[in-house]
Motif scaffolding. Structure first.
Motif, PDB file in Angstrom:
ATOM      1  N   PRO A  17       8.714  69.821  40.124  1.00  0.00           N
ATOM      2  CA  PRO A  17       8.937  70.834  39.734  1.00  0.00           C
ATOM      3  C   PRO A  17      10.388  70.844  41.440  1.00  0.00           C
ATOM      4  CG  PRO A  17       5.981  70.710  40.380  1.00  0.00           C
ATOM      5  CD  PRO A  17       7.013  68.860  39.856  1.00  0.00           C
ATOM      6  N   ALA A  18      10.843  69.748  42.101  1.00  0.00           N
ATOM      7  CA  ALA A  18      11.204  69.408  43.352  1.00  0.00           C
ATOM      8  C   ALA A  18      12.514  69.203  42.535  1.00  0.00           C
ATOM      9  CB  ALA A  18      11.425  68.893  44.422  1.00  0.00           C
ATOM     10  N   GLN A  19      12.447  68.788  41.314  1.00  0.00           N
ATOM     11  CA  GLN A  19      13.400  67.736  40.190  1.00  0.00           C
ATOM     12  C   GLN A  19      14.435  68.772  39.502  1.00  0.00           C
ATOM     13  OE1 GLN A  19      11.486  64.923  38.354  1.00  0.00           O
ATOM     14  NE2 GLN A  19      12.835  62.849  39.631  1.00  0.00           N
ATOM     15  N   ILE A  20      13.626  70.043  39.108  1.00  0.00           N
ATOM     16  CA  ILE A  20      13.943  70.889  38.396  1.00  0.00           C
ATOM     17  C   ILE A  20      14.781  71.695  39.474  1.00  0.00           C
ATOM     18  CG2 ILE A  20      12.828  72.919  37.454  1.00  0.00           C
ATOM     19  CD1 ILE A  20      10.899  71.069  36.271  1.00  0.00           C
ATOM     20  N   ALA A  21      14.333  72.031  40.818  1.00  0.00           N
ATOM     21  CA  ALA A  21      14.876  73.263  41.489  1.00  0.00           C
ATOM     22  C   ALA A  21      15.869  72.246  41.998  1.00  0.00           C
ATOM     23  CB  ALA A  21      13.951  72.915  42.839  1.00  0.00           C
ATOM     24  N   ASP A  22      16.022  71.006  42.314  1.00  0.00           N
ATOM     25  CA  ASP A  22      17.275  70.754  42.656  1.00  0.00           C
ATOM     26  C   ASP A  22      18.138  70.747  41.798  1.00  0.00           C
ATOM     27  OD1 ASP A  22      16.513  69.392  45.222  1.00  0.00           O
ATOM     28  OD2 ASP A  22      16.315  67.330  44.236  1.00  0.00           O
ATOM     29  N   MET A  23      17.593  70.202  40.110  1.00  0.00           N
ATOM     30  CA  MET A  23      18.728  70.755  39.174  1.00  0.00           C
ATOM     31  C   MET A  23      19.725  71.675  39.197  1.00  0.00           C
ATOM     32  SD  MET A  23      20.160  68.505  36.486  1.00  0.00           S
ATOM     33  CE  MET A  23      21.802  68.536  35.033  1.00  0.00           C
ATOM     34  N   ARG A  24      18.025  73.075  38.966  1.00  0.00           N
ATOM     35  CA  ARG A  24      18.921  74.339  39.184  1.00  0.00           C
ATOM     36  C   ARG A  24      20.291  74.474  40.593  1.00  0.00           C
ATOM     37  NH1 ARG A  24      16.310  78.388  36.130  1.00  0.00           N
ATOM     38  NH2 ARG A  24      17.244  79.603  37.475  1.00  0.00           N
ATOM     39  N   ALA A  25      19.770  74.155  41.126  1.00  0.00           N
ATOM     40  CA  ALA A  25      20.107  74.242  42.244  1.00  0.00           C
ATOM     41  C   ALA A  25      22.123  72.988  42.349  1.00  0.00           C
ATOM     42  CB  ALA A  25      20.098  73.628  43.273  1.00  0.00           C
ATOM     43  N   GLY A  26      22.023  72.803  41.447  1.00  0.00           N
ATOM     44  CA  GLY A  26      23.103  71.284  41.394  1.00  0.00           C
ATOM     45  C   GLY A  26      23.969  72.432  39.972  1.00  0.00           C
ATOM     46  N   ILE A  27      22.954  73.146  39.150  1.00  0.00           N
ATOM     47  CA  ILE A  27      23.933  74.004  38.112  1.00  0.00           C
ATOM     48  C   ILE A  27      24.609  75.339  38.956  1.00  0.00           C
ATOM     49  CG2 ILE A  27      23.724  74.860  36.233  1.00  0.00           C
ATOM     50  CD1 ILE A  27      22.136  72.957  35.280  1.00  0.00           C
ATOM     51  N   ALA A  28      23.744  75.825  39.435  1.00  0.00           N
ATOM     52  CA  ALA A  28      24.564  76.927  40.833  1.00  0.00           C
ATOM     53  C   ALA A  28      25.899  76.822  41.100  1.00  0.00           C
ATOM     54  CB  ALA A  28      22.930  77.951  41.400  1.00  0.00           C
ATOM     55  N   ASP A  29      25.246  76.018  42.511  1.00  0.00           N
ATOM     56  CA  ASP A  29      26.837  75.687  43.088  1.00  0.00           C
ATOM     57  C   ASP A  29      27.840  75.549  41.801  1.00  0.00           C
ATOM     58  OD1 ASP A  29      25.286  75.559  44.924  1.00  0.00           O
ATOM     59  OD2 ASP A  29      24.669  73.466  45.401  1.00  0.00           O
ATOM     60  N   CYS A  30      27.407  74.577  41.057  1.00  0.00           N
ATOM     61  CA  CYS A  30      28.930  74.233  39.893  1.00  0.00           C
ATOM     62  C   CYS A  30      29.298  75.698  39.676  1.00  0.00           C
ATOM     63  CB  CYS A  30      27.866  73.394  39.065  1.00  0.00           C
ATOM     64  SG  CYS A  30      29.909  72.494  38.134  1.00  0.00           S
ATOM     65  N   ALA A  31      28.846  76.080  39.311  1.00  0.00           N
ATOM     66  CA  ALA A  31      28.987  77.502  38.415  1.00  0.00           C
ATOM     67  C   ALA A  31      29.660  78.693  39.485  1.00  0.00           C
ATOM     68  CB  ALA A  31      28.013  78.310  37.995  1.00  0.00           C
ATOM     69  N   MET A  32      28.751  78.387  40.979  1.00  0.00           N
ATOM     70  CA  MET A  32      29.732  79.708  41.759  1.00  0.00           C
ATOM     71  C   MET A  32      31.240  78.942  42.077  1.00  0.00           C
ATOM     72  SD  MET A  32      28.663  81.386  44.212  1.00  0.00           S
ATOM     73  CE  MET A  32      27.710  81.861  45.571  1.00  0.00           C
ATOM     74  N   ARG A  33      31.287  77.553  42.760  1.00  0.00           N
ATOM     75  CA  ARG A  33      33.383  77.444  42.316  1.00  0.00           C
ATOM     76  C   ARG A  33      33.799  77.856  40.978  1.00  0.00           C
ATOM     77  NH1 ARG A  33      34.510  72.988  40.452  1.00  0.00           N
ATOM     78  NH2 ARG A  33      32.817  71.560  39.775  1.00  0.00           N
ATOM     79  N   LEU A  34      33.285  76.961  40.176  1.00  0.00           N
ATOM     80  CA  LEU A  34      34.577  77.972  38.872  1.00  0.00           C
ATOM     81  C   LEU A  34      34.338  79.408  38.659  1.00  0.00           C
ATOM     82  CD1 LEU A  34      32.631  75.410  36.324  1.00  0.00           C
ATOM     83  CD2 LEU A  34      34.441  75.268  37.402  1.00  0.00           C
ATOM     84  N   PHE A  35      33.082  80.092  38.969  1.00  0.00           N
ATOM     85  CA  PHE A  35      33.028  81.660  38.377  1.00  0.00           C
ATOM     86  C   PHE A  35      34.061  81.900  40.186  1.00  0.00           C
ATOM     87  CE2 PHE A  35      28.651  81.667  36.566  1.00  0.00           C
ATOM     88  CZ  PHE A  35      29.124  81.136  35.413  1.00  0.00           C
ATOM     89  N   LEU A  36      33.925  81.887  41.282  1.00  0.00           N
ATOM     90  CA  LEU A  36      34.707  82.661  42.331  1.00  0.00           C
ATOM     91  C   LEU A  36      36.267  81.990  41.668  1.00  0.00           C
ATOM     92  CD1 LEU A  36      33.002  81.203  45.119  1.00  0.00           C
ATOM     93  CD2 LEU A  36      32.741  83.716  44.207  1.00  0.00           C
ATOM     94  N   THR A  37      36.637  80.462  41.522  1.00  0.00           N
ATOM     95  CA  THR A  37      38.201  80.197  41.105  1.00  0.00           C
ATOM     96  C   THR A  37      39.043  80.283  39.667  1.00  0.00           C
ATOM     97  OG1 THR A  37      37.369  78.095  40.432  1.00  0.00           O
ATOM     98  CG2 THR A  37      37.915  78.244  42.432  1.00  0.00           C
ATOM     99  N   GLU A  38      37.486  80.895  38.980  1.00  0.00           N
ATOM    100  CA  GLU A  38      38.410  80.823  37.943  1.00  0.00           C
ATOM    101  C   GLU A  38      37.734  82.782  37.032  1.00  0.00           C
ATOM    102  OE1 GLU A  38      38.877  78.139  35.115  1.00  0.00           O
ATOM    103  OE2 GLU A  38      38.988  76.296  37.108  1.00  0.00           O
ATOM    104  N   GLY A  39      36.707  83.072  37.024  1.00  0.00           N
ATOM    105  CA  GLY A  39      36.274  84.585  36.880  1.00  0.00           C
ATOM    106  C   GLY A  39      35.311  84.144  35.608  1.00  0.00           C
ATOM    107  N   TYR A  40      34.531  84.770  36.343  1.00  0.00           N
ATOM    108  CA  TYR A  40      32.817  84.439  35.008  1.00  0.00           C
ATOM    109  C   TYR A  40      33.992  84.254  33.669  1.00  0.00           C
ATOM    110  CZ  TYR A  40      28.677  85.987  32.855  1.00  0.00           C
ATOM    111  OH  TYR A  40      27.485  85.709  32.414  1.00  0.00           O
TER     112      TYR A  40
END
Length: 209
Positions: free
Chosen positions: A19-42
Motif C-alpha cells: 500500500p505504501a508503494q502504491i501511494a508513493d506511485m500515485r503521489a508521484g504521478i499526481a505531482d507530475c500531472a500538477m506540474r504539467l497541468f499548471l504549466t501547459e493546461g489540462y
C-alpha cells in the motif's frame, strides 16, 4: 485449466506492491500531472505524455488512475483540502464570530490570489465536461469542506437565523467569495478595491440583509 504453482516454484511477474508503494506511485504521478497541468493546461496533456514524463508506460499509468480526469479530480481534492485546512486554522484562531467570518472570507480569497494557477486548475480547466464536474461534486467528500463557510456564517448570524435562510446566505457567501477571486484574477485593468475591502463589504451586506 491452469495448474496451481508448485511449492517453492517462482511465479512469473513482479511481486505485488505494498500500500505504501502504491501511494508513493500515485503521489508521484499526481505531482507530475500538477506540474504539467499548471504549466501547459489540462486539455493539452495526454495520458501518453503524462506517462512519459512520469517515467512509466501508459499501461502502468492506468493501473493507478482510471482516466486523466481521475487524476485531475484527485488534484482538485488536494488543492481544496489545502485551502480548507488553512481556513480551519484561521477560524480556530479567532474568537469573535463576526471577525472569524471575515477572516475566513479574506483567507479564502487571499489563497486564490496567491495561487492563481491553482485557481485556473480547479475552476477553469479546459476540456472538462459538465458531467465530470457533476460527478466530482456529487461523489466527493471534498464538497463537505465548504460546510465551514456555513458554520462560521451561522455563528455570526446567531441562533435566530432559520435553516432555509442560512442555506441561502451560505450559497450567497460562496458566490461572493468566488466572484471576488474570479474578477480580481481574470479581469485586469480595472481599478478594483482591495480584496479585503470587497470581502468585508460583501459580508456586511449578508449579515444585515
Amino acid at each position: 485449466m491452469a495448474q496451481p504453482a508448485k511449492p517453492g516454484r517462482k511465479t512469473r511477474g513482479r511481486p505485488a506492491r505494498s500500500p505504501a508503494q502504491i501511494a508513493d506511485m500515485r503521489a508521484g504521478i499526481a505531482d507530475c500531472a500538477m506540474r504539467l497541468f499548471l504549466t501547459e493546461g489540462y486539455a493539452a496533456i495526454s495520458m501518453r505524455r503524462l506517462a512519459r514524463e512520469a517515467g512509466c508506460t501508459p499501461m502502468t499509468l492506468y493501473q493507478y488512475y482510471d482516466s486523466k480526469f481521475d487524476i485531475l479530480s484527485a488534484l482538485w481534492a488536494e488543492v481544496l483540502g489545502e485551502v480548507f485546512d488553512a481556513l480551519a486554522d484561521v477560524a480556530a484562531a479567532e474568537a469573535d464570530p463576526r471577525a472569524r467570518l471575515v477572516a475566513v472570507g479574506e483567507g479564502y480569497v487571499r489563497y486564490w490570489l496567491t495561487h492563481r494557477e491553482r485557481y485556473f486548475l480547479v475552476f477553469m480547466s479546459g476540456g472538462v465536461s459538465q458531467a465530470e464536474v457533476t460527478g466530482f461534486v456529487s461523489g466527493s467528500d471534498t464538497l463537505t469542506r465548504f460546510d465551514l463557510l456555513g458554520d462560521v456564517l451561522g455563528t455570526a448570524l446567531g441562533d435566530d437565523v432559520e435553516a432555509e435562510a442560512l442555506t441561502l446566505k451560505t450559497q450567497m457567501l460562496a458566490c461572493l467569495l468566488n466572484g471576488i477571486a474570479h474578477n480580481l484574477i481574470t479581469i485586469g485593468g480595472v481599478p478594483w478595491a482591495a480584496p479585503e475591502a470587497l470581502v468585508r463589504q460583501g459580508i456586511a451586506g449578508l449579515l444585515e440583509a
